[in-house]
Scaffold this active site. Structure first.
Site, short mmCIF file in Angstrom:
data_model
loop_
_atom_site.label_atom_id
_atom_site.label_comp_id
_atom_site.label_asym_id
_atom_site.label_seq_id
_atom_site.Cartn_x
_atom_site.Cartn_y
_atom_site.Cartn_z
N LYS A 228 0.56 -1.18 -0.10
CA LYS A 228 -0.18 0.25 0.27
C LYS A 228 1.23 1.38 0.25
O LYS A 228 1.92 1.49 0.75
CB LYS A 228 -0.67 -0.05 0.70
CG LYS A 228 -2.19 1.00 1.39
CD LYS A 228 -2.89 0.15 2.55
CE LYS A 228 -4.38 0.98 2.21
NZ LYS A 228 -4.88 0.82 4.03
O1 G3P Z 1 -8.92 1.99 4.17
C1 G3P Z 1 -8.75 3.39 5.25
C2 G3P Z 1 -9.23 3.51 6.20
O2 G3P Z 1 -9.04 3.11 7.72
C3 G3P Z 1 -9.81 4.66 7.18
O3 G3P Z 1 -11.23 4.94 7.27
O4 G3P Z 1 -12.65 5.80 9.32
O5 G3P Z 1 -9.76 6.44 9.31
O6 G3P Z 1 -11.69 7.09 7.64
P1 G3P Z 1 -11.63 6.14 8.69
#
Ligand code: G3P
Length: 217
Positions: A83
């Site tokens: 990634k």
């Molecule tokens: O896959 C990316 C994710 O982990 C981000 O999620 O909820 O932190 O924006 P969030």
């Protein structure tokens, strides 16, 4: 639509994996921190039972260093997707690692143009962040739609991996819009099973069943 689980919590992944709900896993530095585990160890443990792609994220910022980190992460298992962030150096890294036949997930995507560049750099997955766009009053789902249109217009093979999925409605809308993959925290995937009318209906069935005085076993 494939389901990836957005966590480095091995127990949570196992629970969903046993139900056949796990087509892959995504992690990031914040999720590694949350797990309290060593990145190499926990990623190896996940790859030991998850057959699909497991994303492990580089943390260097310069292409040369990102490439070295990516190669090291890719040694963990054949199903590692390296990634990389959607920066110019991340795109260079994507081009090199995908040219070596490795899966690359380009993350932190917030625009259709970024997604277009990632596809041209040979990304296996592009990760547009829906929730974080919604957080700043932009439309995360519109981005999924735009990328779908662009990729289909030119037959790009890069898979749209909808990320930052926070709600069951995000999940449903990603499926309707044709995202190839959705990655969501275990709690979001589990709450897709919930419906108030299911609970209400079950409660009534239980009451009525009790009145029959019958037993099945
Ligand atoms: O896959 C990316 C994710 O982990 C981000 O999620 O909820 O932190 O924006 P969030």
């Amino acid at each position: 639509m494939k389901f990836f689980v957005d966590t480095a919590d091995v127990q949570a992944i196992r629970e969903l994996h046993d139900l056949g709900m796990v087509d892959g896993v995504t992690t990031n530095p914040s999720l590694i921190l949350k797990s309290g585990r060593d990145i190499i160890e926990v990623t190896r443990e996940i790859c030991a039972f998850v057959e699909g792609p497991v994303s492990a994220e580089v943390v260097a910022l310069k292409a040369e260093d990102m490439i070295a980190e990516g190669r090291k992460l890719a040694e963990i298992a054949p199903n590692i997707a390296v990634k990389v962030p959607l920066t110019w150096d991340g795109l260079k890294t994507c081009k090199v690692l995908s040219g070596e036949g490795r899966m690359v997930n380009v993350t932190l995507c917030f625009s259709a143009n970024q997604a277009l560049l990632a596809a041209k750099a040979g990304a296996t997955f592009i990760s547009p962040f829906i929730g974080r766009l919604d957080d700043i009053n932009l439309d995360g789902l519109e981005l999924i739609q735009d990328i779908r249109t662009i990729y289909d217009n030119y037959d790009f093979k890069t898979q749209i991996l909808a990320a930052s999925v926070r709600t069951v409605n995000h999940a449903k809308d990603c499926a309707l819009l044709g995202a190839d993959v959705m990655t969501a925290p275990p709690a979001v995937i589990k709450s897709m099973a919930n419906h108030i009318l299911t609970d209400k209906g079950l409660e009534q069935f239980m009451k009525d069943w009790a009145q029959t005085g019958q037993k099945i076993l």
